[in-house]
Design a protein around this motif. Sequence first.
Motif, short mmCIF file in Angstrom:
data_model
loop_
_atom_site.label_atom_id
_atom_site.label_comp_id
_atom_site.label_asym_id
_atom_site.label_seq_id
_atom_site.Cartn_x
_atom_site.Cartn_y
_atom_site.Cartn_z
N UNK A 125 0.81 -1.22 0.00
CA UNK A 125 0.00 0.00 0.00
C UNK A 125 0.84 1.26 0.00
N UNK A 126 2.00 1.21 -0.62
CA UNK A 126 2.86 2.39 -0.66
C UNK A 126 4.01 2.30 0.32
N UNK A 127 4.44 3.44 0.81
CA UNK A 127 5.58 3.48 1.73
C UNK A 127 5.25 2.75 3.03
N UNK A 128 6.27 2.14 3.61
CA UNK A 128 6.09 1.38 4.86
C UNK A 128 6.50 2.28 6.02
N UNK A 129 5.53 2.74 6.78
CA UNK A 129 5.76 3.64 7.92
C UNK A 129 5.28 2.95 9.18
N UNK A 130 6.13 2.95 10.22
CA UNK A 130 5.81 2.29 11.49
C UNK A 130 5.84 3.31 12.61
N UNK A 131 5.00 3.08 13.60
CA UNK A 131 5.03 3.89 14.81
C UNK A 131 6.21 3.46 15.67
N UNK A 132 6.95 4.42 16.16
CA UNK A 132 8.12 4.12 16.99
C UNK A 132 7.68 3.58 18.35
N UNK A 133 8.63 3.00 19.08
CA UNK A 133 8.34 2.49 20.40
C UNK A 133 8.18 0.99 20.47
N UNK A 134 8.63 0.27 19.49
CA UNK A 134 8.52 -1.19 19.50
C UNK A 134 9.83 -1.80 19.99
N UNK A 135 9.74 -3.05 20.39
CA UNK A 135 10.91 -3.74 20.94
C UNK A 135 11.73 -4.48 19.90
N UNK A 136 11.12 -4.86 18.80
CA UNK A 136 11.83 -5.59 17.76
C UNK A 136 11.02 -5.67 16.49
N UNK A 137 11.68 -6.09 15.43
CA UNK A 137 11.03 -6.17 14.13
C UNK A 137 11.57 -7.38 13.39
N UNK A 138 10.68 -8.08 12.69
CA UNK A 138 11.06 -9.27 11.94
C UNK A 138 10.40 -9.24 10.58
N UNK A 139 11.16 -9.60 9.55
CA UNK A 139 10.61 -9.76 8.21
C UNK A 139 10.38 -11.24 7.97
N UNK A 140 9.14 -11.62 7.80
CA UNK A 140 8.80 -13.04 7.64
C UNK A 140 9.17 -13.52 6.25
N UNK A 141 9.06 -14.85 6.05
CA UNK A 141 9.45 -15.45 4.78
C UNK A 141 8.60 -14.96 3.62
N UNK A 142 7.34 -14.60 3.89
CA UNK A 142 6.46 -14.12 2.82
C UNK A 142 6.49 -12.61 2.67
N UNK A 143 7.41 -11.93 3.37
CA UNK A 143 7.56 -10.48 3.22
C UNK A 143 6.77 -9.65 4.20
N UNK A 144 5.97 -10.26 5.08
CA UNK A 144 5.23 -9.48 6.07
C UNK A 144 6.18 -8.96 7.15
N UNK A 145 5.88 -7.78 7.64
CA UNK A 145 6.70 -7.14 8.67
C UNK A 145 5.99 -7.30 10.01
N UNK A 146 6.60 -8.07 10.88
CA UNK A 146 6.02 -8.37 12.19
C UNK A 146 6.74 -7.52 13.24
N UNK A 147 5.98 -6.69 13.95
CA UNK A 147 6.53 -5.77 14.94
C UNK A 147 6.19 -6.28 16.34
#
Length: 276
Positions: free
Chosen positions: A149-171
């Motif tokens: 859906x365009x640029x990937x923007x995340x809200x700050x304040x998370x503990x970690x981030x993972x890119x899954x095998x199918x490309x999903x971004x898990x925060x």
Amino acid sequence: MSRSMIQAAVTMGQLQQKLDVIGNNLANSNTPGYKTRNAEFSSLLMQQINNLDEKNTSVPRMTPEGIRSGSGAKLGAVTVDLTKGTLQTTERSLDAALLTDNHMFQVELPTDEGTEVRYTRAGNFYLNPIGGNQLMLTDSNGAPVLGENGRIVLEDGFNGLTIAENGTIIVDREEGQSVEGRLGIVEAVRPRILEASENNTFRLPAEDELNLEANEIIQAVAADDVHIQTGALESSNVDMQNQMTNMLMIQRAYQFNGQSISLSDQMSGLVNQLRS
């Protein structure tokens, strides 16, 4: 200027361009996701000089009679070798390597006419603050990485981030893990039509150059068909030995043509002395 000098001078200019291509390959041998560029030569105008008697032509002869004189060579095209490079493990959560040939990430680069979507195999991503307690996923040059859906923007304040095998971004946040985006992976169904661009990216050719629609060259990939290895990067596919060998051959050809010009000049000087 004699014909031989013209041929050598024209060819030397084209050989210099191939040396530039080889130098660019060597300079990017350690660039993640870089694809080797190959220069292909083609002959210029050929002239057929018929100086034999057609009546006495040898029967087994298969080639045209006389002498074929060329005008040198030119750089016909610069193609891209899109074979997959080896994977290097980095253990970095924002590094992602595509495991399927012709799959590419999308990035957004500024142009004189606004912004343009480019494509790359380099998966070394970063998070850059954009204000308002938000972080944007970018490539190593700061260009925004595009998702579904365009640029990937995340809200700050998370503990970690993972890119899954199918490309999903898990925060990973205090309240738990959540999917907050997915990389927009596309497939180059006609990869050799793509044009190499700056910052290790590829772009679509101009619309007036080919009678093809954009979706005939680039197509979106469904999540089930995406295969990504996190914590790894695809290295360049530059073959150092092959590039060094090509460089030596081009240098020798360059020297040979330079020597041809010197010899032609010396022969012209001798002819002028005889005439005087």
